[in-house]
Scaffold this motif. Structure first.
Motif, mmCIF file in Angstrom:
data_model
loop_
_atom_site.group_PDB
_atom_site.id
_atom_site.type_symbol
_atom_site.label_atom_id
_atom_site.label_comp_id
_atom_site.label_asym_id
_atom_site.label_seq_id
_atom_site.Cartn_x
_atom_site.Cartn_y
_atom_site.Cartn_z
ATOM 1 N N GLY A 49 -13.187 0.897 2.769
ATOM 2 C CA GLY A 49 -12.072 1.315 1.962
ATOM 3 C C GLY A 49 -11.765 2.727 2.459
ATOM 4 N N ILE A 50 -12.348 3.396 2.597
ATOM 5 C CA ILE A 50 -12.149 5.156 3.009
ATOM 6 C C ILE A 50 -11.504 5.093 4.611
ATOM 7 C CG2 ILE A 50 -13.142 7.432 3.903
ATOM 8 C CD1 ILE A 50 -15.299 6.824 1.687
ATOM 9 N N SER A 51 -12.298 4.159 5.327
ATOM 10 C CA SER A 51 -11.686 4.235 6.606
ATOM 11 C C SER A 51 -10.515 3.323 6.689
ATOM 12 C CB SER A 51 -12.581 3.432 7.555
ATOM 13 O OG SER A 51 -13.068 2.198 7.291
ATOM 14 N N THR A 52 -10.218 2.397 5.996
ATOM 15 C CA THR A 52 -8.922 1.682 6.069
ATOM 16 C C THR A 52 -7.651 2.530 5.502
ATOM 17 O OG1 THR A 52 -10.170 -0.330 5.683
ATOM 18 C CG2 THR A 52 -7.608 -0.170 5.121
ATOM 19 N N TRP A 53 -7.991 3.360 4.366
ATOM 20 C CA TRP A 53 -6.848 4.320 3.921
ATOM 21 C C TRP A 53 -6.703 5.209 4.839
ATOM 22 C CZ3 TRP A 53 -3.060 3.335 0.740
ATOM 23 C CH2 TRP A 53 -3.399 2.450 -0.200
ATOM 24 N N ALA A 54 -7.674 6.068 5.523
ATOM 25 C CA ALA A 54 -7.507 7.242 6.266
ATOM 26 C C ALA A 54 -7.039 6.684 7.622
ATOM 27 C CB ALA A 54 -8.973 7.742 6.340
ATOM 28 N N GLY A 55 -7.355 5.603 7.980
ATOM 29 C CA GLY A 55 -6.967 5.043 9.189
ATOM 30 C C GLY A 55 -5.374 5.165 9.507
ATOM 31 N N TRP A 56 -4.890 4.682 8.536
ATOM 32 C CA TRP A 56 -3.448 4.593 8.573
ATOM 33 C C TRP A 56 -2.571 5.883 8.027
ATOM 34 C CZ3 TRP A 56 0.237 4.138 4.606
ATOM 35 C CH2 TRP A 56 -0.423 3.673 3.582
ATOM 36 N N THR A 57 -3.028 6.612 7.106
ATOM 37 C CA THR A 57 -2.455 7.550 6.282
ATOM 38 C C THR A 57 -2.457 8.889 7.225
ATOM 39 O OG1 THR A 57 -4.363 8.031 5.106
ATOM 40 C CG2 THR A 57 -2.625 6.866 3.993
ATOM 41 N N VAL A 58 -3.584 9.131 7.966
ATOM 42 C CA VAL A 58 -3.815 10.175 8.490
ATOM 43 C C VAL A 58 -2.638 10.494 9.893
ATOM 44 C CG1 VAL A 58 -5.277 11.759 10.066
ATOM 45 C CG2 VAL A 58 -6.181 10.870 7.879
ATOM 46 N N PRO A 59 -2.683 9.223 10.486
ATOM 47 C CA PRO A 59 -1.693 9.307 11.843
ATOM 48 C C PRO A 59 -0.295 9.117 11.141
ATOM 49 C CG PRO A 59 -3.576 7.501 12.259
ATOM 50 C CD PRO A 59 -3.618 8.059 10.691
#
Length: 77
Positions: free
Chosen positions: A40-50
């Motif tokens: 969950g963390i990697s999925t959300w951070a994966g698209w929100t940070v870029p």
């Protein structure tokens, strides 16, 4: 195009954030939940940070162009 590229890059950053989240949170999350929490963390951070970086880039760049465009409009009158 910049936002589209950011979402394309999110596939790559998702894997990077997954490793970072695993290293940071694997020992802090209850033993039954680590895979789901880290995913969950990697999925959300994966698209929100870029996407946040691309939005920053889009808001940062046009200021120079607007000033130049404004000068051209005044000169052309």
């Amino acid at each position: 195009m910049i936002r589209s590229f950011a979402l394309t890059v999110s596939i790559i950053t998702n894997r990077i954030w997954g490793v970072v989240a695993f290293l940071l949170f694997a020992d802090r999350v209850p033993q039954a939940e680590p895979p789901a929490t880290i995913a969950g963390i990697s999925t959300w951070a994966g698209w929100t940070v870029p996407l946040l970086i691309s939005q920053w880039w889009l808001e940062r760049q046009p200021r120079r162009r607007r000033a130049v465009a404004g000068q051209r409009e005044v000169v052309s009158l």
